[in-house]
Enzyme design. Sequence first.
Site, short mmCIF file in Angstrom:
data_model
loop_
_atom_site.label_atom_id
_atom_site.label_comp_id
_atom_site.label_asym_id
_atom_site.label_seq_id
_atom_site.Cartn_x
_atom_site.Cartn_y
_atom_site.Cartn_z
N GLY A 1 0.79 -1.21 0.00
CA GLY A 1 0.00 0.00 0.00
C GLY A 1 0.83 1.27 0.00
CG HIS A 2 0.16 6.01 1.28
ND1 HIS A 2 0.23 6.70 0.09
CD2 HIS A 2 0.37 6.94 2.26
CE1 HIS A 2 0.47 7.97 0.34
NE2 HIS A 2 0.57 8.14 1.64
CG PHE A 3 2.80 4.54 5.20
CD1 PHE A 3 3.65 5.58 5.52
CD2 PHE A 3 1.43 4.76 5.32
CE1 PHE A 3 3.17 6.80 5.97
CE2 PHE A 3 0.94 5.97 5.75
CZ PHE A 3 1.81 7.00 6.07
#
Length: 291
Positions: A264-266
Site C-alpha cells: 500500500g501507501h507506506f
Amino acid sequence: MDVPLIRHRRLEVEGVDVFYRESVPTRTDAPALLLLHGFPSASHQFRRLIDVLGDRYRLIAPDYPGFGNTTAPADFDYTFDRLADIAEGFVRRLELTRFAVYVFDFGAPVGFRLAERHPEWIAGLVVQNGNVYAAGLSDGARAFTALRPEQAGAEDTIRELLTLAGTRNQYETGVADTTVLFPESWLLDQHFLDLPGRKQAQVALAFDYKSNIARYPAWQAWLREHTPPTLITWGANDPFFPAPGAHAYLTDLPDAELHLFDTGHFALETHLGEIAALIAAFLDRLPGSPR
C-alpha cells in the site's frame, strides 16, 4: 555490525522550530539524501531506513510545520508553499548544496517546489508514492482534493481521515499481510495529530492540496528539462496514488528506474529491505558519489 550514529536536532527557520534526524556516516564525503515525509506521518517514518543506510549515507529527515516534533507559531499559514519555504530555509541553514531527495506523498509537492526554486541542489530523485501526475490520482483522491471550505460537510470529511481509524487504514489498505506492520507507526502518527492545533493545520493543507495539482504540468516540464537520475519505488495498491502515477514518470523520464511492490501507501513498512537496497545502489551510481 555497523550501527549508525543518529543525531536528533533542531533548527530555527523563520520562527519555526524545525526538528530533524540526521545520520552520521563513516565517510565524510558520503552522499546526502534529504528525506521528505508524508501525511499523516513525520520524520519518524524513516527511522528504520536510517538504521539500515545511515552508516553509509548522510540521511536527513526534517518534520514539517504541523507534523511530528516541529513547532510553529500559532499564526503559521499552513499551505504547501509555506511548507516549502521552511524546507528551503532548513536546507540553507544546513548549508546543503547538492543532494538527492526522497519524495513521498506530501514530500512530493514540497520537494518539487524546492527543485523548481533550486535545480542546482538536486543530484537525484527517489520517488516513493509521490505523485505529480493526474493519472496517479485515484477516484477517491480526486474527490477528496476537490473539497472546498465552503462546501457543506467538507471539513467533516477531512476530519474523518484524522481519526485513529483513518490513520490506521492508511497503513493497512493494500497490504496483503498486515501482521508485518508496526502498530506504533499509526499510533505515533495519531499522537501528533491529536496535539492542539494539529488537526486544523491538516484541514488547511487538505484544502490547499489543489494547488499541487495545478502545478503538475510545471513539475513535469521541470523533469523533462533537467532529467535528474530517478529511482521510483511504488506501493502499487495505494488507495490514493495508484500504480499509473508511477508509470507516468516514464513519459518524462524514460531512463528512470521503476519498481512496483505489492503493498500500500507506506511501502517502507513492508518492503524496507528491497527498497533500501535499491536506494543504496542508486546513491552509489550518482555522479560524484565516492567509489
